[in-house]
Design a protein around this motif. Structure first.
Motif, PDB file in Angstrom:
ATOM      1  N   ASN A 548       0.906  -1.114  -0.179  1.00 13.47           N
ATOM      2  CA  ASN A 548      -0.031  -0.124  -0.123  1.00 13.47           C
ATOM      3  C   ASN A 548       0.865   1.145   0.017  1.00 13.47           C
ATOM      4  O   ASN A 548       1.878   1.282   0.708  1.00 13.47           O
ATOM      5  N   GLY A 549       0.431   1.912  -0.821  1.00  7.45           N
ATOM      6  CA  GLY A 549       1.397   3.472  -0.993  1.00  7.45           C
ATOM      7  C   GLY A 549       0.510   4.404  -1.298  1.00  7.45           C
ATOM      8  O   GLY A 549      -0.439   4.670  -1.532  1.00  7.45           O
ATOM      9  N   MET A 550       1.215   5.662  -0.914  1.00  9.39           N
ATOM     10  CA  MET A 550       0.498   7.115  -1.028  1.00  9.39           C
ATOM     11  C   MET A 550       1.590   8.002  -1.551  1.00  9.39           C
ATOM     12  O   MET A 550       2.712   8.019  -1.111  1.00  9.39           O
ATOM     13  N   PHE A 551       1.024   8.947  -2.453  1.00 12.59           N
ATOM     14  CA  PHE A 551       2.119   9.884  -2.906  1.00 12.59           C
ATOM     15  C   PHE A 551       1.198  11.470  -3.131  1.00 12.59           C
ATOM     16  O   PHE A 551       0.000  11.222  -3.317  1.00 12.59           O
ATOM     17  N   THR A 552       1.573  12.430  -2.368  1.00 10.67           N
ATOM     18  CA  THR A 552       1.047  13.761  -2.171  1.00 10.67           C
ATOM     19  C   THR A 552       1.972  14.711  -2.724  1.00 10.67           C
ATOM     20  O   THR A 552       2.996  14.999  -2.382  1.00 10.67           O
ATOM     21  N   LEU A 553       1.414  15.653  -3.743  1.00 10.59           N
ATOM     22  CA  LEU A 553       2.344  16.736  -4.299  1.00 10.59           C
ATOM     23  C   LEU A 553       1.502  17.987  -4.028  1.00 10.59           C
ATOM     24  O   LEU A 553       0.305  17.835  -4.542  1.00 10.59           O
ATOM     25  N   LEU A 554       1.925  18.982  -3.244  1.00 12.48           N
ATOM     26  CA  LEU A 554       1.199  19.974  -2.796  1.00 12.48           C
ATOM     27  C   LEU A 554       2.082  21.333  -3.237  1.00 12.48           C
ATOM     28  O   LEU A 554       3.272  21.291  -2.645  1.00 12.48           O
ATOM     29  N   SER A 555       1.377  22.512  -3.781  1.00 13.56           N
ATOM     30  CA  SER A 555       1.885  23.596  -3.681  1.00 13.56           C
ATOM     31  C   SER A 555       0.891  24.462  -3.015  1.00 13.56           C
ATOM     32  O   SER A 555      -0.133  24.833  -3.323  1.00 13.56           O
ATOM     33  N   ALA A 556       1.677  25.091  -1.933  1.00 14.15           N
ATOM     34  CA  ALA A 556       0.690  26.034  -0.923  1.00 14.15           C
ATOM     35  C   ALA A 556       1.603  27.371  -0.883  1.00 14.15           C
ATOM     36  O   ALA A 556       2.534  27.105  -0.226  1.00 14.15           O
ATOM     37  N   LYS A 557       0.910  28.351  -1.372  1.00 11.12           N
ATOM     38  CA  LYS A 557       1.739  29.441  -1.536  1.00 11.12           C
ATOM     39  C   LYS A 557       1.114  30.847  -1.102  1.00 11.12           C
ATOM     40  O   LYS A 557      -0.375  30.974  -1.085  1.00 11.12           O
ATOM     41  N   PHE A 558       1.391  31.693  -0.244  1.00 15.56           N
ATOM     42  CA  PHE A 558       0.791  33.063  -0.175  1.00 15.56           C
ATOM     43  C   PHE A 558       0.381  33.855  -1.508  1.00 15.56           C
ATOM     44  O   PHE A 558       1.234  33.823  -2.344  1.00 15.56           O
ATOM     45  N   ASN A 559      -0.658  34.544  -1.628  1.00 15.00           N
ATOM     46  CA  ASN A 559      -1.156  34.935  -2.803  1.00 15.00           C
ATOM     47  C   ASN A 559      -1.220  36.548  -2.683  1.00 15.00           C
ATOM     48  O   ASN A 559      -1.866  37.019  -3.493  1.00 15.00           O
ATOM     49  N   SER A 560      -0.688  37.228  -1.786  1.00 15.61           N
ATOM     50  CA  SER A 560      -0.957  38.774  -1.743  1.00 15.61           C
ATOM     51  C   SER A 560       0.131  39.223  -0.673  1.00 15.61           C
ATOM     52  O   SER A 560       0.701  38.386   0.135  1.00 15.61           O
ATOM     53  N   GLY A 561       0.578  40.522  -0.872  1.00 16.86           N
ATOM     54  CA  GLY A 561       1.098  41.288  -0.040  1.00 16.86           C
ATOM     55  C   GLY A 561       2.700  41.062   0.029  1.00 16.86           C
ATOM     56  O   GLY A 561       2.991  40.510  -1.218  1.00 16.86           O
ATOM     57  N   ASN A 562       3.358  41.550   0.994  1.00 17.24           N
ATOM     58  CA  ASN A 562       4.952  41.291   0.789  1.00 17.24           C
ATOM     59  C   ASN A 562       5.174  39.682   0.858  1.00 17.24           C
ATOM     60  O   ASN A 562       6.615  39.385   0.470  1.00 17.24           O
ATOM     61  N   LEU A 563       4.337  38.929   1.133  1.00 18.56           N
ATOM     62  CA  LEU A 563       4.606  37.319   1.104  1.00 18.56           C
ATOM     63  C   LEU A 563       4.303  36.753  -0.042  1.00 18.56           C
ATOM     64  O   LEU A 563       4.580  35.410  -0.225  1.00 18.56           O
ATOM     65  N   GLU A 564       3.855  37.504  -1.106  1.00 20.26           N
ATOM     66  CA  GLU A 564       3.093  36.901  -2.343  1.00 20.26           C
ATOM     67  C   GLU A 564       4.489  36.068  -3.011  1.00 20.26           C
ATOM     68  O   GLU A 564       5.647  36.409  -3.177  1.00 20.26           O
ATOM     69  N   ASP A 565       3.885  34.744  -3.507  1.00 15.39           N
ATOM     70  CA  ASP A 565       4.796  33.618  -4.104  1.00 15.39           C
ATOM     71  C   ASP A 565       5.685  32.997  -3.171  1.00 15.39           C
ATOM     72  O   ASP A 565       6.315  31.995  -3.499  1.00 15.39           O
ATOM     73  N   ASN A 566       5.699  33.415  -1.694  1.00 14.37           N
ATOM     74  CA  ASN A 566       6.475  32.473  -0.651  1.00 14.37           C
ATOM     75  C   ASN A 566       5.592  31.277  -0.362  1.00 14.37           C
ATOM     76  O   ASN A 566       4.328  31.331  -0.250  1.00 14.37           O
ATOM     77  N   ASP A 567       6.282  30.173  -0.073  1.00 16.98           N
ATOM     78  CA  ASP A 567       5.481  28.977   0.457  1.00 16.98           C
ATOM     79  C   ASP A 567       5.267  29.102   1.749  1.00 16.98           C
ATOM     80  O   ASP A 567       5.632  29.872   2.571  1.00 16.98           O
ATOM     81  N   ILE A 568       3.964  28.507   2.068  1.00 22.95           N
ATOM     82  CA  ILE A 568       3.191  28.443   3.436  1.00 22.95           C
ATOM     83  C   ILE A 568       4.350  27.436   4.040  1.00 22.95           C
ATOM     84  O   ILE A 568       4.660  26.271   3.725  1.00 22.95           O
ATOM     85  N   PRO A 569       4.763  27.968   5.387  1.00 21.44           N
ATOM     86  CA  PRO A 569       5.843  27.361   6.158  1.00 21.44           C
ATOM     87  C   PRO A 569       5.212  26.074   6.639  1.00 21.44           C
ATOM     88  O   PRO A 569       3.570  25.995   7.206  1.00 21.44           O
ATOM     89  N   GLY A 570       5.553  24.976   7.117  1.00 22.55           N
ATOM     90  CA  GLY A 570       5.041  23.873   7.686  1.00 22.55           C
ATOM     91  C   GLY A 570       4.582  22.838   7.021  1.00 22.55           C
ATOM     92  O   GLY A 570       3.969  21.956   7.304  1.00 22.55           O
ATOM     93  N   VAL A 571       4.502  23.215   5.751  1.00 24.16           N
ATOM     94  CA  VAL A 571       3.921  22.179   4.832  1.00 24.16           C
ATOM     95  C   VAL A 571       4.761  21.729   3.708  1.00 24.16           C
ATOM     96  O   VAL A 571       5.166  22.322   2.736  1.00 24.16           O
ATOM     97  N   PRO A 572       5.058  20.438   3.737  1.00 21.76           N
ATOM     98  CA  PRO A 572       5.929  19.566   2.760  1.00 21.76           C
ATOM     99  C   PRO A 572       5.191  19.675   1.549  1.00 21.76           C
ATOM    100  O   PRO A 572       3.947  19.192   1.378  1.00 21.76           O
ATOM    101  N   PRO A 573       5.959  20.091   0.442  1.00 21.65           N
ATOM    102  CA  PRO A 573       5.438  20.032  -1.162  1.00 21.65           C
ATOM    103  C   PRO A 573       5.308  18.550  -1.470  1.00 21.65           C
ATOM    104  O   PRO A 573       4.462  18.364  -2.435  1.00 21.65           O
ATOM    105  N   ILE A 574       6.101  17.686  -0.961  1.00 23.03           N
ATOM    106  CA  ILE A 574       6.119  16.233  -1.421  1.00 23.03           C
ATOM    107  C   ILE A 574       6.435  15.317  -0.560  1.00 23.03           C
ATOM    108  O   ILE A 574       6.835  15.398   0.550  1.00 23.03           O
ATOM    109  N   ARG A 575       5.261  14.264  -0.562  1.00 25.26           N
ATOM    110  CA  ARG A 575       5.400  13.229   0.605  1.00 25.26           C
ATOM    111  C   ARG A 575       5.168  11.768   0.095  1.00 25.26           C
ATOM    112  O   ARG A 575       4.392  11.605  -0.992  1.00 25.26           O
ATOM    113  N   PHE A 576       5.647  10.831   0.461  1.00 24.51           N
ATOM    114  CA  PHE A 576       5.510   9.492   0.131  1.00 24.51           C
ATOM    115  C   PHE A 576       5.402   8.737   1.282  1.00 24.51           C
ATOM    116  O   PHE A 576       6.081   8.793   2.422  1.00 24.51           O
TER     117      PHE A 576
END
Length: 677
Positions: A548-576
């Motif tokens: 049994n296996g799982m794969f998750t690909l996630l892009s989570a980013k700020f979308n406004s202000g001074n942090l725009e296009d920064n990744d949200i902290p604490g959230v891994p973009p790739i997991r297996f």
């Protein structure tokens, strides 16, 4: 935002997943009927409806733990049970005073302790109270038999703080042992004793558990001791009615808080604790009890279900900046009516929840409560809701579903020390959802639009940057809109799921600190967007070999202000995550593997937690020949076989670069399970 979602729907989600469904259906005409029946018989309990997974217009994961896993997996924390579920990331902080960090598709990332933005239910008792706070310490993961996960926004079903739903059940199988004992010991002076009950009294079914857990912890100043118990009673009280009573209790008389570390300390001395946390005897103790009663009546035209629950919690929480005490009384009543004689499925209901916290915050004098009172107030939260769900069969294969829920929340603070305050907040939220589900011969395609909202909790409202009692008047709920589409099915010995999703979060509840070891404050600042792919596979390689296996690909980013296009902290973009289980004869052997990609630790993306891979091993054997109606199963588990040095979690935006919470080195547990059949 409309342009983004139109592109996602037309060019990405709908056609891709639907075509996959057509392809898999065409290639699966020889699938045995039993596999299709198994898929349809699983009912999605977390939606408060009778919809099956085979017809569900949303992303839902389901796990039923097998006897080998129940015996051999230590399951001291929830991440051991969920690392193969897509979309869900639970990280064990090695810190029972804080509990695990939990995110679903990146929602819940801002939590400094406990769980935010996610609903958690255990045995139909909500662990999430009216203001959205969830305390995972009530759960003994070893006692969980079934896990159900709704991965998208779910306010239509559960209201406030429903960016996803984790629904847990300790109910054993009907053929489970009448009495089961399990005990183990291992690294860090860890010891665990468990006793389960599964029996009948007349025409009633009774099941429950009692457990004791103690450890010195991997890190300095991280020892913990917990007692947990639960007792459940189910009985038919008429030809067409039944009653359920559920209780749970947890006492944590000891849980030390080691704090987070700088990168240098986490690398060179990962077992160390932050000196200020040790000097102030930081930690947490609490007692919490819960009870729930349900009455279900089958009427001529439908099924009426009314459930009431109550919670009591008593907490003492010394920290470097102060000593927090909290007495909580909470609960609620939920009533639903499901029409059964209509040509479509209709479920309507109402819910009322309440929460009262008596809060006392003083200075901390060497781990003892000081006499300088900073906050002393009673905080009251009330939540009223009306909701409805409608599912219409458009054809033999296609169904359409829609839902709507309206929530009213009111926060009140009554000052007890005579300080001028602003102590009232009121929020209203209307949350719709809509979905489609198409059933192929051996697969299910779905599309879902859903929403959720997350109010500030009392803890977040009471922390005011300007100081004083009352609630912060400048913080409002954040809101989430989500789209998802996926395909789930099976082909012979192969089970699979592929889901694509997009979410936008607005009026983000933004955490920040103003001083070292000080409290965390919140403000609304900007938006975030989340896109991703989630997939699972299950393959019966041989009658004795399962993968049994799982794969998750996630892009989570700020979308406004001074942090725009920064990744949200604490959230891994790739997991297996994967489990390979081999069961020759009476033996069962498993290899667990998990890989977590690197992710940022703060909003500025100036510090990063490195990627890591973990490998665990478990063995158990069933021994039945010594006693009649008694089976014995010894077991061994070894965690982090490769002795990887890694950080299992992070303190988001920690002051002074103290982001990192180190994970344990190689460790083991050995024990025995005895089943009285």
């Amino acid at each position: 935002m409309k342009t983004i979602y139109r592109y996602v729907i037309l060019s990405f989600l709908l056609p891709i997943t639907f075509l996959i469904g057509l392809a898999t259906s065409a290639s699966a005409q020889q699938v045995p009927d039993s596999l299709k029946v198994d898929l349809d018989e699983i009912v999605v309990e977390s939606t408060y409806s009778k919809i099956s997974i085979g017809r569900a217009p949303l992303s839902v994961s389901y796990k039923l733990r097998n006897p080998h896993e129940i015996a051999s997996r230590p399951a001291a924390t929830m991440d051991e049970l969920t690392f193969t579920l897509p979309g869900l990331f639970i990280s064990n902080r090695e810190n029972y005073a804080l509990g695990e960090r939990l995110t679903i598709r990146g929602l819940g990332w801002r939590s400094q302790f406990g769980v935010r933005g996610i609903q958690v239910i255990m045995d139909d008792i909500p662990l999430t109270v009216a203001d959205g706070q969830t305390i995972m310490s009530m759960i003994d993961p070893a006692m969980v038999n079934r896990i159900e996960l709704l991965r998208g926004p779910s306010a239509t079903f559960w209201g406030n703080s429903s960016g996803g739903v984790l629904h847990l059940s300790t109910k054993p199988r009907v053929d489970a042992p009448k009495v089961q004992y399990r005990g183990y010991g291992g690294s860090f002076n860890t010891i665990k004793q468990e006793l389960r009950l599964n029996t009948t009294l007349g025409d009633a079914r009774v099941y429950g558990y009692g457990t004791y857990f103690e450890t010195d912890g991997f890190r300095d100043h991280s020892a913990a001791r917990l007692y947990r118990a639960g007792l459940n009673y189910e009985r038919q009280v008429g030809i067409r009615s039944r009653m359920l009573v559920r209780t749970a209790f947890t006492s944590m008389p000891k849980a030390q808080h080691p704090g987070s570390l700088t990168r240098e300390d986490a690398t060179d001395n990962p077992t160390s604790a932050t000196p200020s946390f040790v000097n102030s005897s930081s930690g947490k103790t609490f007692d919490q009890g819960m009870v729930s009663a349900s009455y279900i009546q089958e009427l001529k035209k439908g099924i009426w279900d009314i459930t009431a629950h109550a919670v009591y919690r008593d907490v003492d929480n010394p920290l470097p900046f102060g000593y927090i005490g909290l007495d909580r009384v909470a609960g609620g009543t939920r009533s639903t009516y499901e029409f059964t004689t209509l040509p479509f499925d209709l479920n309507i209901g109402a819910e009322v929840k309440f929460q009262q916290d008596d809060r006392l915050e003083t200075d901390n004098i060497n781990g003892e409560r000081g006499g300088d009172i900073e906050v002393q107030q009673t905080e009251t939260v009330t939540n009223g809701a009306l909701f409805g769900q409608l599912t219409i069969p458009l054809s033999n294969r296609l169904t359409a579903s829609t839902g709507l829920r309206a929530d009213w929340l009111n926060f009140e603070a009554d000052d007890e020390i005579g300080v001028e305050q602003e102590g009232s907040r009121t929020f209203f939220s209307l949350n719709p959802s809509a979905g489609l589900a198409y059933t192929f011969d051996s697969a299910r395609w779905f599309f879902n639009f859903s929403t959720s909202f997350e109010s500030p909790t009392t803890t977040e409202l009471v922390n005011r940057p300007e100081g004083g009692n009352g609630f912060n008047q400048n913080v409002d709920p954040e809101r989430t809109i989500g789209l998802e589409s996926g395909i789930q099915g099976n082909v012979d010995r192969f089970d699979y799921e592929l889901t694509l999703f997009a979410m936008q979060v607005e009026d983000l509840l933004f955490p920040f600190q103003t001083e070292q070891d000080g409290p965390t404050y919140f403000r609304n600042e900007g938006n975030t967007r989340h896109y991703g792919v989630e997939s699972t596979v299950g393959l019966r390689i041989h009658q004795d070999l399962q993968f049994n296996g799982m794969f998750t690909l996630l892009s989570a980013k700020f979308n406004s202000g001074n942090l725009e296009d920064n990744d949200i902290p604490g959230v891994p973009p790739i997991r297996f995550g994967s489990v390979l289980t081999y069961t020759p004869g009476q033996h069962s052997l498993s290899i667990d593997s998990e890989w977590v990609g690197s992710y940022y630790t703060n909003n500025q993306n100036s510090a990063e937690n490195d990627s890591y891979a973990l490998l665990n091993f478990r063995w158990s054997a069933s021994v039945n020949q010594f006693f009649e109606n008694v089976s014995i199963r010894p077991f061994l588990s070894i965690q982090n076989i490769l002795n990887t040095r890694y950080n299992t979690s992070v303190a988001i935006n920690g002051f002074g670069g103290r982001f990192f919470e180190p994970g344990a080195d190689r460790n083991f547990n050995v024990g025995i399970q005895i089943n009285f059949l």
